[in-house]
Design an enzyme around this catalytic site. Sequence first.
Site, PDB file in Angstrom:
ATOM      1  N   GLU A 434       0.839  -1.190   0.000  1.00 52.59           N
ATOM      2  CA  GLU A 434       0.000   0.000   0.000  1.00 52.59           C
ATOM      3  C   GLU A 434       0.883   1.252   0.000  1.00 52.59           C
ATOM      4  O   GLU A 434       1.699   1.459   0.889  1.00 52.59           O
ATOM      5  CB  GLU A 434      -0.867  -0.066   1.270  1.00 52.59           C
ATOM      6  CG  GLU A 434      -1.421   1.227   1.737  1.00 52.59           C
ATOM      7  CD  GLU A 434      -1.984   1.110   3.168  1.00 52.59           C
ATOM      8  OE1 GLU A 434      -1.876   0.041   3.805  1.00 52.59           O
ATOM      9  OE2 GLU A 434      -2.515   2.115   3.638  1.00 52.59           O
ATOM     10  N   ASP A 512      -0.813  -1.488   6.009  1.00 58.12           N
ATOM     11  CA  ASP A 512      -0.710  -0.960   7.368  1.00 58.12           C
ATOM     12  C   ASP A 512      -1.633  -1.723   8.303  1.00 58.12           C
ATOM     13  O   ASP A 512      -2.691  -2.193   7.895  1.00 58.12           O
ATOM     14  CB  ASP A 512      -1.155   0.512   7.400  1.00 58.12           C
ATOM     15  CG  ASP A 512      -0.131   1.418   6.728  1.00 58.12           C
ATOM     16  OD1 ASP A 512       1.024   0.970   6.561  1.00 58.12           O
ATOM     17  OD2 ASP A 512      -0.497   2.554   6.369  1.00 58.12           O
ATOM     18  N   ASP A 514      -3.725  -0.689  10.333  1.00 60.93           N
ATOM     19  CA  ASP A 514      -4.765   0.208  10.859  1.00 60.93           C
ATOM     20  C   ASP A 514      -6.032   0.056  10.023  1.00 60.93           C
ATOM     21  O   ASP A 514      -6.105  -0.805   9.148  1.00 60.93           O
ATOM     22  CB  ASP A 514      -4.278   1.661  10.863  1.00 60.93           C
ATOM     23  CG  ASP A 514      -4.015   2.174   9.454  1.00 60.93           C
ATOM     24  OD1 ASP A 514      -4.193   1.396   8.486  1.00 60.93           O
ATOM     25  OD2 ASP A 514      -3.619   3.343   9.308  1.00 60.93           O
TER      26      ASP A 514
END
Length: 646
Positions: A434, A512, A514
């Site tokens: 990403e 990530d 998150d």
Amino acid sequence: MSEEAKKNTYSADSIQALEGIEHVRKRPSMYIGDVGVRGLHHLVYEVVDNSIDEAMGGHCDNIKVTINEDNSITVEDNGRGIPVDHHKKEGVSALQVVMTKIGAGGKFDKDSYKVSGGLHGVGVSVVNALSTHLQATVYREGVIWQQEYERGKALYPVKSIGETDLRGTVVTFRPDTDIFTQSIEYSYDTLSGRMRELAYLNKGVRISITDKREKDDNGEFIHEEFYSEEGLKEFIKFLDGNREPLIQSVISMEGEKNDIPVEVAMVYNTSYTENLHSYVNNINTHEGGTHLSGFRRGLTTTLKKYADASGMLDKIKFEVQGDDFREGLTAIVSVKVAEPQFEGQTKTKLGNREVSAAVSQAVSEMLTDYLEEHPDDAKVIVQKVILAAQARHAATKAREMVQRKTVMSIGGLPGKLSDCSEQDPTKCEVFLVEGDSAGGTAKQGRDRNFQAILPLRGKILNVEKAMQHKVFENEEIKNIYTALGVTIGTEEDSKALNLDKLRYHKVVIMCDADVDGSHIETLILTFFFRYMRELIEGGHVYIATPPLYLVKKGTKKRYAWNNKERDEIAESFNGSVSIQRYKGLGEMNAEQLWDTTMNPEFRTLRQVTIDNATESDRIFSMLMGDEVPPRREFIEKNAVYANIDV
Ligand code: 0RA
């Protein structure tokens, strides 16, 4: 037969039985597919199948599955009870024969639909052979009978242990850790998903599951009960509940054609995806087969006939073909076949020729009636078909572009790809990362011999909501096709994925840790699930697991992947520690990323598997459709993943 002769045949048979058990223990994969997570769960399905058979014969309507504290499993039903009378040929109780003789399986009940190939139907004796301990209790004709076994061998003859008014069979088994060396930890979600599916496929049977390993906030064991009054009709609503319906009703039928029980349910929604699920004797036939081709044929001919007669096709200039009738279609086909022939790579493709015509006829009759009775729906469906045909023309062009680019890929690799030097695809990995900055770190941190990096910019296209040509026109998606070296279309199937030239055998999604990261991860997975399912099925798709924390004290440093680990490490360091929470890959330097997430020696990759295709389909439509629930929750407790250390 003289007593002496009887004794001889008895011992000969028992020797054969022993050989059977030994063979099962020596080659368990031949009987249950594998000795990993899948095989472990398969044991439960095998035992439950017997109770389902009893239910299908109309003798039982309640099945209870319990995961006990020690990961042993109890399956209970209120059927007639396995017979306990003396089995003349074997010289022991029928119960003992069922439990210890490999291949004795369904011989007792000729009326039941026993599966002779594929994954299920190997018999409960196989489960017994692969369990350290098994206990069978039968409630029958006023008496409670019992027998116990160790690794498939009876510990004592069947004995009566009391009186009862109840009827039924209770089996408790504990998988043998010598066989299932990886783990014998059962997944509640996997088992409950299957029980839900079985309840829909066998309406009127109540199936419950209880997990005694864990209590909820109220101090109760985790428990669910599944019961379906209307079967497939309700299954379809459950499956398609997250999509917007195109027509209001479920089109369904249930009947018998040429002695083959056929059940079909279908709906149209406003999406662009086709969702066909098929079952033979309650087994999901992922690879399709004659029942599915029968369904397709029945659908195409009936709808085409109707559309032609309606005059709605008169004005259009392009041909309408099979796929166009299935855009936005969700359907389930379930058939019962006495002697199914299973073919294909995973033995989940039905081969029996006679089934095709049976299903095709059933579908034609069902649809013809429906279209006649619901002219408004019929019109909406035909309009959708026309739009699909139109879009397909646009998509074909876009797809051909993807294909051409891939085929002439000399120097045609995406500019953003940092390739590896190794030429053997089985040794190569590609990380889909990403964002450009994390991509840069990964590029520095990797081992360039066998690890390639493809950075993806921002959010990739949500394919669940996009028409096909948009998907093939998307830059990031085109890059994925070209980088992987896969093309669309094989000799057998023009839409299937061709993996012959796959350039990396591990495709690792690295995002990530998150909320945004898990969203992107889900978008990429959705793309793979809808457009490259073969890549997942081939075991090529993985998810990287970057750590969440770095715990430091002086020069001592350790990474933690969850809060529990973090606290344990902090405690072991005793004293004041500094804790860094990694919000993204970008916060790690190249060396840290390599150490924790990319180095095959220390990393944990989660392999993405399709555990239950119908359930996965529902989850993806839920996640990526109109209603977007907390994605975090999905990522955390989702049944599509198996945790495998690689
Ligand atoms: C064959 C005959 C009969 C019962 C069963 C099989 C049976 C097997 C299983 C396995 C799990 N639960 C089961 N319940 C029943 C009985 C035939 C009769 O009573 O006449």
